[in-house]
Design a protein around this motif. Structure first.
Motif, PDB file in Angstrom:
ATOM      1  N   THR A   1       0.625  -7.598   2.870  1.00 38.78           N
ATOM      2  CA  THR A   1       0.670  -6.331   2.146  1.00 38.78           C
ATOM      3  C   THR A   1      -0.496  -6.212   1.179  1.00 38.78           C
ATOM      4  O   THR A   1      -1.089  -5.145   1.026  1.00 38.78           O
ATOM      5  CB  THR A   1       2.009  -6.244   1.375  1.00 38.78           C
ATOM      6  OG1 THR A   1       3.067  -6.390   2.306  1.00 38.78           O
ATOM      7  CG2 THR A   1       2.145  -4.911   0.664  1.00 38.78           C
ATOM      8  N   VAL A   2      -0.820  -7.318   0.507  1.00 39.69           N
ATOM      9  CA  VAL A   2      -1.944  -7.313  -0.429  1.00 39.69           C
ATOM     10  C   VAL A   2      -2.853  -8.488  -0.116  1.00 39.69           C
ATOM     11  O   VAL A   2      -2.515  -9.361   0.686  1.00 39.69           O
ATOM     12  CB  VAL A   2      -1.461  -7.409  -1.901  1.00 39.69           C
ATOM     13  CG1 VAL A   2      -0.707  -6.150  -2.301  1.00 39.69           C
ATOM     14  CG2 VAL A   2      -0.625  -8.654  -2.121  1.00 39.69           C
TER      15      VAL A   2
ATOM     16  N   GLU B   1       4.041   6.374 -11.077  1.00 40.57           N
ATOM     17  CA  GLU B   1       2.963   7.224 -10.548  1.00 40.57           C
ATOM     18  C   GLU B   1       3.520   8.324  -9.640  1.00 40.57           C
ATOM     19  O   GLU B   1       2.781   9.209  -9.225  1.00 40.57           O
ATOM     20  CB  GLU B   1       1.960   6.356  -9.779  1.00 40.57           C
ATOM     21  CG  GLU B   1       1.277   5.325 -10.662  1.00 40.57           C
ATOM     22  CD  GLU B   1       0.442   4.320  -9.871  1.00 40.57           C
ATOM     23  OE1 GLU B   1      -0.764   4.230 -10.145  1.00 40.57           O
ATOM     24  OE2 GLU B   1       0.992   3.641  -8.975  1.00 40.57           O
TER      25      GLU B   1
ATOM     26  N   GLU C   1       8.022  -4.293   2.720  1.00 40.00           N
ATOM     27  CA  GLU C   1       6.979  -5.226   2.271  1.00 40.00           C
ATOM     28  C   GLU C   1       7.585  -6.534   1.756  1.00 40.00           C
ATOM     29  O   GLU C   1       7.001  -7.201   0.920  1.00 40.00           O
ATOM     30  CB  GLU C   1       6.129  -4.560   1.175  1.00 40.00           C
ATOM     31  CG  GLU C   1       5.307  -3.395   1.723  1.00 40.00           C
ATOM     32  CD  GLU C   1       4.522  -2.636   0.653  1.00 40.00           C
ATOM     33  OE1 GLU C   1       3.597  -1.905   1.014  1.00 40.00           O
ATOM     34  OE2 GLU C   1       4.836  -2.770  -0.546  1.00 40.00           O
TER      35      GLU C   1
ATOM     36  N   GLU D   1       1.773   1.432  -1.674  1.00 41.61           N
ATOM     37  CA  GLU D   1       2.764   2.266  -2.340  1.00 41.61           C
ATOM     38  C   GLU D   1       2.515   2.355  -3.844  1.00 41.61           C
ATOM     39  O   GLU D   1       2.281   1.339  -4.504  1.00 41.61           O
ATOM     40  CB  GLU D   1       4.172   1.704  -2.050  1.00 41.61           C
ATOM     41  CG  GLU D   1       5.319   2.431  -2.715  1.00 41.61           C
ATOM     42  CD  GLU D   1       5.570   3.844  -2.159  1.00 41.61           C
ATOM     43  OE1 GLU D   1       4.826   4.298  -1.265  1.00 41.61           O
ATOM     44  OE2 GLU D   1       6.525   4.466  -2.642  1.00 41.61           O
ATOM     45  N   GLU D   2       2.634   3.569  -4.362  1.00 42.99           N
ATOM     46  CA  GLU D   2       2.482   3.779  -5.798  1.00 42.99           C
ATOM     47  C   GLU D   2       3.552   3.021  -6.573  1.00 42.99           C
ATOM     48  O   GLU D   2       4.615   2.726  -6.052  1.00 42.99           O
ATOM     49  CB  GLU D   2       2.626   5.276  -6.142  1.00 42.99           C
ATOM     50  CG  GLU D   2       1.552   6.175  -5.580  1.00 42.99           C
ATOM     51  CD  GLU D   2       1.886   6.717  -4.181  1.00 42.99           C
ATOM     52  OE1 GLU D   2       2.675   6.060  -3.450  1.00 42.99           O
ATOM     53  OE2 GLU D   2       1.346   7.767  -3.813  1.00 42.99           O
ATOM     54  N   LEU D   3       3.267   2.767  -7.848  1.00 44.29           N
ATOM     55  CA  LEU D   3       4.339   2.332  -8.732  1.00 44.29           C
ATOM     56  C   LEU D   3       5.214   3.545  -9.003  1.00 44.29           C
ATOM     57  O   LEU D   3       4.746   4.686  -8.980  1.00 44.29           O
ATOM     58  CB  LEU D   3       3.765   1.761 -10.029  1.00 44.29           C
ATOM     59  CG  LEU D   3       3.164   0.360  -9.813  1.00 44.29           C
ATOM     60  CD1 LEU D   3       2.051   0.085 -10.786  1.00 44.29           C
ATOM     61  CD2 LEU D   3       4.242  -0.701  -9.900  1.00 44.29           C
ATOM     62  N   ILE D   4       6.486   3.312  -9.268  1.00 40.45           N
ATOM     63  CA  ILE D   4       7.443   4.412  -9.407  1.00 40.45           C
ATOM     64  C   ILE D   4       6.991   5.414 -10.471  1.00 40.45           C
ATOM     65  O   ILE D   4       7.210   6.626 -10.332  1.00 40.45           O
ATOM     66  CB  ILE D   4       8.863   3.857  -9.686  1.00 40.45           C
ATOM     67  CG1 ILE D   4       9.926   4.954  -9.628  1.00 40.45           C
ATOM     68  CG2 ILE D   4       8.946   3.138 -11.022  1.00 40.45           C
ATOM     69  CD1 ILE D   4      10.336   5.350  -8.254  1.00 40.45           C
TER      70      ILE D   4
ATOM     71  N   LEU E   1       9.158  -0.575  -0.102  1.00 39.59           N
ATOM     72  CA  LEU E   1       9.089  -1.876  -0.791  1.00 39.59           C
ATOM     73  C   LEU E   1       9.908  -2.925  -0.041  1.00 39.59           C
ATOM     74  O   LEU E   1       9.517  -4.092   0.037  1.00 39.59           O
ATOM     75  CB  LEU E   1       9.582  -1.751  -2.243  1.00 39.59           C
ATOM     76  CG  LEU E   1       8.744  -0.857  -3.166  1.00 39.59           C
ATOM     77  CD1 LEU E   1       9.276  -0.949  -4.598  1.00 39.59           C
ATOM     78  CD2 LEU E   1       7.271  -1.214  -3.135  1.00 39.59           C
TER      79      LEU E   1
ATOM     80  N   HIS F   1      10.445   5.255  -1.303  1.00 44.16           N
ATOM     81  CA  HIS F   1       9.798   4.234  -2.133  1.00 44.16           C
ATOM     82  C   HIS F   1      10.456   2.874  -1.932  1.00 44.16           C
ATOM     83  O   HIS F   1       9.781   1.883  -1.625  1.00 44.16           O
ATOM     84  CB  HIS F   1       9.898   4.671  -3.601  1.00 44.16           C
ATOM     85  CG  HIS F   1       9.315   3.701  -4.584  1.00 44.16           C
ATOM     86  ND1 HIS F   1       7.959   3.485  -4.694  1.00 44.16           N
ATOM     87  CD2 HIS F   1       9.901   2.881  -5.514  1.00 44.16           C
ATOM     88  CE1 HIS F   1       7.732   2.582  -5.649  1.00 44.16           C
ATOM     89  NE2 HIS F   1       8.900   2.205  -6.159  1.00 44.16           N
ATOM     90  N   TYR F   2      11.765   2.850  -2.085  1.00 41.12           N
ATOM     91  CA  TYR F   2      12.450   1.555  -1.985  1.00 41.12           C
ATOM     92  C   TYR F   2      12.492   1.034  -0.549  1.00 41.12           C
ATOM     93  O   TYR F   2      12.468  -0.177  -0.323  1.00 41.12           O
ATOM     94  CB  TYR F   2      13.856   1.632  -2.608  1.00 41.12           C
ATOM     95  CG  TYR F   2      13.772   1.525  -4.114  1.00 41.12           C
ATOM     96  CD1 TYR F   2      13.612   0.283  -4.727  1.00 41.12           C
ATOM     97  CD2 TYR F   2      13.792   2.659  -4.925  1.00 41.12           C
ATOM     98  CE1 TYR F   2      13.497   0.166  -6.098  1.00 41.12           C
ATOM     99  CE2 TYR F   2      13.671   2.545  -6.307  1.00 41.12           C
ATOM    100  CZ  TYR F   2      13.528   1.297  -6.881  1.00 41.12           C
ATOM    101  OH  TYR F   2      13.397   1.176  -8.242  1.00 41.12           O
ATOM    102  N   THR F   3      12.549   1.933   0.409  1.00 43.26           N
ATOM    103  CA  THR F   3      12.517   1.464   1.798  1.00 43.26           C
ATOM    104  C   THR F   3      11.152   0.847   2.100  1.00 43.26           C
ATOM    105  O   THR F   3      11.055  -0.199   2.755  1.00 43.26           O
ATOM    106  CB  THR F   3      12.821   2.621   2.764  1.00 43.26           C
ATOM    107  OG1 THR F   3      14.063   3.205   2.398  1.00 43.26           O
ATOM    108  CG2 THR F   3      12.921   2.118   4.200  1.00 43.26           C
TER     109      THR F   3
END
Lengths: 467, 527
Positions: free
Chosen positions: B491-492, B24, B83, B19-22, B80, B76-78
């Protein structure tokens, strides 16, 4: 009595057969044998003096709702109370984010299983940094008052000095927090001196500031907007005086004002702090309070933050973002009593929620909400001050709060507020004991959620009460 | 599915959205939400509202916040949240010293939705706060019964702030007796680091006692540390090792004999609810974390509430306001001249107090005892399973039972395979379990890990947890490099440096990241 045979839905192994299997595995026949480490004379065997349990879910829900129904609230009443906790618009998305079970029930685990949590927290710090126009922020303080207290101790550590100059217009509660936080064993660790203010405008007395500042001064502190609502127009001059004496310039601000007001860093603040409860959090009787601090990225500032900070860092896969602990030894998790101050669990869920708020609002939303607040507050102030015997307590510009003085009506704020309750209105905070020199005065707060009809209703009610 | 060690391990993969940073996601011109506008009449009377701001104090350039449409923000928040592995997703046996229990949904639904809390202003007239004040008053009675203390304040915003409150009360008490020469406190290395840190913030010098082979500081060491300069003794018990200090009343007596006060850190009181109380041990102060022991959720690390409890003699020093009851009505008493003042705004974190109230009301006294019994049963059961895993040892107090948690060690595994606790901590995420807690610093126990299967977890949960650890230990013996490069299904991927101190690598915000050009640093292996 069901006692020991009760199976508790939240305690899986209270199911008797499971419990028995586990006890067999451990070779114990009596579960209290597992508590052999506690000497008998320290065991408490009497029944706990607690009410009979309300075991089923339906009944506990009814019980809680019955109690909460005894409160009046700002949905049913029109609210003009602020003074550190204000009623603002909370987008539905904020409730959605703070209600996600994954965020709600996560804790302090590190960077893999909870990567999403770290990203959301990093984003909050980054969004707040844009609002404050600073490079580094921490949003993990208990509340705005703690943020002020820690900002001032940061300044003391940085300068090696132990005197703080604060305006005479801070709240009694802020002063109580600061006095306790700066106290020491044999007298104060850090000395707080109060600077006088102009009775008409509330603004800081610069002559008094110049007379009292010295090489002992670690920080000059200002609130802008102030606790009493006014905008302090002399901030650049105050910052200049602080800088000339090698002192830090610490400014506490209301983050929801920063779409229209310049952020403190743009007029010379070296440390910006405050409470971000206006950013997408419900009032919750004070449960939405959360503190922040922001500074430049210079290491002499970054080194003095007390709470954990997290930074963006590469992972072993090219282009992938991970997160890491920054300067861990600053914190009490890293170095116990040698830490800057103590730290611990504070408000991370609210940080994530406030991040969602800033993302939703964007630059235009923040400018618009600031403007709406100021229009409504000014409309309310104009309407109230037209009532016979009522005047504004301070001259000069204000953001969302302003003082209303009732001396000319011969009535006490306490009585007026009691009568307003009959109109289903919460009047402004009574300042008559906190700021006695201001006479019978109240601090009114008007935000973007207060409609024209509600303001008109207040003016009508006051007119009737004061007639 | 079979249970025990033959149980099939979960075929898990954590959500990985890349997921992008907000920032981006920003598309100039998009809006996430529209805000209320002033009505037409208000605009006519007040004008633009912002002209009253002195020119030099107006914001001239808008904040560089992203501009993102609402559906994308929700997504986005869902993502995150997906994750993130909270207790609602996975049994959190991992984070011992901080009990991680189930937070009942019923309390969450009421407290986060009922306008009688969400829409309440803390400065409302007390007549309009009777429901909340009744809950505060009753909750204080409950905690008095549970601890044997005489009074509680719910103002502190977390456990560490409650310790600070207690340190402040200690300071005020000694000052009131003209004993301000008392400038030292004593704690133990296995007490939570907030004890020494909060006392130091209050101005105290700190003496830390180290454990002997029993895992406890000796009573002789305690006596040697005491003097006319000792203001207080602050201790967690059971300590972070899960070992209960069976001589605790003797330590408290020794401190009292020297004129010092004793504060009991009961942030995690899971092992002793209804079993043992601060009062019988002789303590003068204690604190409970209501967002922990009493079931309010952790929220990634707050909102929180540390309830600070004291004996009668210390009550007058507690923060203002105090909630009082005259038999008919509840009041807020602000006029208390001996009070330390305040540590936080208003009356504390009310939603957390409400959740704790609900939980205690649901369980009652016998239910609280069942919490302690099952916590200790679970921990002893897990300990038995984990001790069987090759490479695991348990320091101190051989043959003695621990209570609700155990500090284990991978020292042997590290010596034999090179795989240490930080490696296993990463690998465990590949099985859908939360990273475990190693230990507070410094690591007195080598290669530590600290587990607490509190009452919320079933036998099956515990069996699965032990099976995962056994599997990873086996991997360490077979292929240590594989474990050292974990995680693979998170996730990472592995983060080479989890601790950053160098200025040029510090990026606490997105703008700092861009300013330092860290987005342009060539990655190893890149052209």
């Amino acid at each position: 009595m069901r006692s020991n045979n009760t199976v508790y839905p939240y305690i899986p192994n209270s199911a008797p057969k499971t419990k028995e299997r586990m006890m067999n595995a451990l070779g114990v026949t009596e579960i209290m044998d597992l508590f052999e480490a506690i000497p008998d004379h320290l065991k408490y065997t009497a029944p706990l003096d607690l009410p009979e349990p309300i075991r089923d879910e339906y009944s506990i829900r009814r019980h809680l709702e019955t109690l909460l129904n005894r409160n009046r609230n700002c949905q049913d009443f029109i609210n003009f109370l602020g003074a550190g906790c204000a009623q603002h618009f909370v987008p539905a998305v904020c409730d959605e984010v703070s209600g996600r079970g994954e965020f709600l029930t996560a804790y302090a685990a590190e960077f893999y299983a909870d990567h999403g949590k770290w990203q959301a927290l990093f984003e909050f710090c980054s969004l707040l940094a844009e609002l404050l126009d600073v490079d580094v922020t921490s949003g993990f303080l208990y509340d705005g008052l703690q943020a002020v207290a820690t900002s001032l101790r940061m300044a003391c550590r940085m300068t090696g000095r132990n005197e703080i100059l604060i305006p005479g217009t801070v709240s009694r509660d802020a002063r109580r927090v600061l006095d306790n936080y700066m106290a020491g064993i044999q007298g104060p660790q850090f000395h707080i001196r109060t600077i006088g203010f102009d009775r008409e405008s509330g603004q800081m007395d610069l002559a008094d500031l110049s007379a009292r500042i010295s090489k002992k001064t670690a920080a000059v502190f200002v609130e802008n907007p102030s606790y009493l609502g006014f905008i302090e127009p002399q901030v650049e001059a105050i910052g200049e005086i602080a800088r000339r004496h090698g002192s830090e310039f610490v400014v506490s601000t209301d983050p929801i004002s920063l779409g229209v007001l310049a952020p403190p860093a743009q007029y010379g603040a070296t440390i910006t702090c405050g409470d971000y409860h206006p950013l997408g959090l419900h009032m919750q009787c004070g449960g939405g309070q959360s503190g922040f601090i922001g500074t430049s990225g210079e290491m002499r500032y970054v080194m003095e933050y007390k709470d954990k900070m997290y930074g963006l860092t590469p992972t072993s896969v090219a282009g992938e973002h991970g997160f890491a602990n920054i300067l861990f030894e600053r914190t009490s998790f890293g170095s116990r009593e040698k830490a800057r101050e103590f730290t611990g669990t504070s408000n991370a869920l609210w940080a994530i929620t406030a991040g969602a708020y800033l993302a939703l609002m964007g630059p235009k939303g923040m400018a618009e909400v600031g403007q709406t607040i100021m229009q409504k507050a000014q409309y309310a102030a104009a309407g109230i001050s037209r009532i016979n015997g009522v005047r504004l307590g301070l001259s000069g510009p204000f953001f969302k709060e302003f003082i209303v003085n009732f001396d000319g009506t011969g009535k006490r704020v306490a009585d007026i507020n009691r009568k307003l309750l009959d109109h289903q209105i919460f009047g402004g905070k009574d300042l008559s004991s906190e700021f006695g020199m201001m006479g019978e005065s109240a601090l009114f707060c008007v935000t973007e959620v207060i409609s024209q009809a509600s303001i008109d209703c207040l003016v009508d009610a006051l007119t009737a009460i004061l007639a | 599915m079979q249970v025990g060690h033959k149980r099939r391990l979960r075929d898990f993969h954590q959500a990985r959205w890349d997921e992008e940073l907000i920032f981006e996601l920003s598309v100039p011109g998009e809006r996430g939400v529209l805000v209320p506008e002033a009505e037409e009449k208000i605009r006519r009377v007040a004008g633009d509202g912002i002209s009253t701001i002195p020119a030099h104090l107006r914001r001239k350039t808008p904040p560089a916040l992203p501009e993102v449409n609402q559906p994308r923000i929700v997504r986005h928040y869902t993502r995150l949240s997906q994750e993130t592995l909270g207790v609602d997703v996975t049994p959190d046996i991992s984070l011992a010293t901080c009990t991680m229990k189930y937070s009942p949904k019923v309390q969450e639904h009421v407290v986060s939705r009922h306008p009688g809390i969400t829409q309440v202003h803390p400065l409302q007239d007390e007549d309009t706060l009777q429901g909340i004040l009744e809950i505060y008053y009753q909750l204080e009675q409950f905690l008095k019964a549970i601890s044997g203390m005489d009074h509680f304040s719910f103002q502190p915003g977390g456990g560490a702030q409650a310790i600070f409150t207690n340190a402040s009360v200690m300071r005020a008490y000694h000052a009131s007796r003209g004993e301000s020469q008392r400038d030292e406190v004593i704690t133990t290395i296995f007490s939570h680091p907030a004890n020494p840190a909060a006392a130091a913030t209050a101005g105290y010098k700190v003496v830390t006692l180290m454990p002997d082979e029993r895992g406890l500081p000796s009573l002789e060491a305690m006596r040697a540390a005491l003097s006319e300069r000792t203001a207080g003794f602050l201790i967690t018990n059971p300590e972070d090792t899960g070992i209960y200090n069976f001589n605790i009343d003797k330590y408290v007596q020794a401190a009292h004999d020297a004129g010092a006060l004793c504060a009991y850190d009961q942030a995690n009181a899971n092992a002793v609810l209804g079993i043992a109380r601060a009062r019988e041990c002789g303590f003068d102060l204690c604190h409970f974390n209501l967002h922990k022991t009493f079931s309010a959720p952790h929220g990634c690390m707050g909102p929180a509430l540390g309830a600070a409890g004291v004996t009668e003699a210390l009550e007058k020093f507690l923060p203002v306001p105090r909630v009082t009851y005259d038999g008919k009505t509840y009041h807020l008493d602000d006029d208390r001249p001996h009070s330390i003042g305040r540590v936080r705004s208003f009356i504390g974190n009310v939603p957390v107090a409400l959740k704790a109230y609900a939980w205690i009301r649901q369980l009652g006294g016998e239910g609280l005892r069942e919490v302690a019994r099952c916590s200790v049963l679970n921990s002893n059961y897990l300990e038995k399973e984990v001790r069987r895993i090759p490479g695991v040892t348990v320091h101190y107090a051989e043959g003695r039972r621990r209570l609700e948690q155990v500090r284990f060690s991978w020292e042997t595994l590290k010596e034999e395979t090179g795989v240490g606790t930080e490696d296993i901590k990463r690998r465990i995420a590949d099985f859908g379990l939360q990273h475990y807690w190693t230990s507070h610093h410094p690591w007195v126990v080598p290669e530590p890990f600290t587990l607490e299967p509190c009452e919320s977890y079933s036998k099956a949960d515990i069996d699965e947890y032990a099976a995962v650890l056994a599997k990873i230990a086996q991997e360490a013996y077979n292929d240590p490099e594989f474990v050292k490069n974990a995680p693979y299904r998170s996730t990472v991927h592995k983060i080479p440096d989890q601790y950053i101190d160098e200025a040029d690598r510090i990026a606490i915000t997105w703008r700092q990241y861009l300013k330092k050009g860290l987005n342009r640093v060539p990655h190893e292996g890149d052209e």
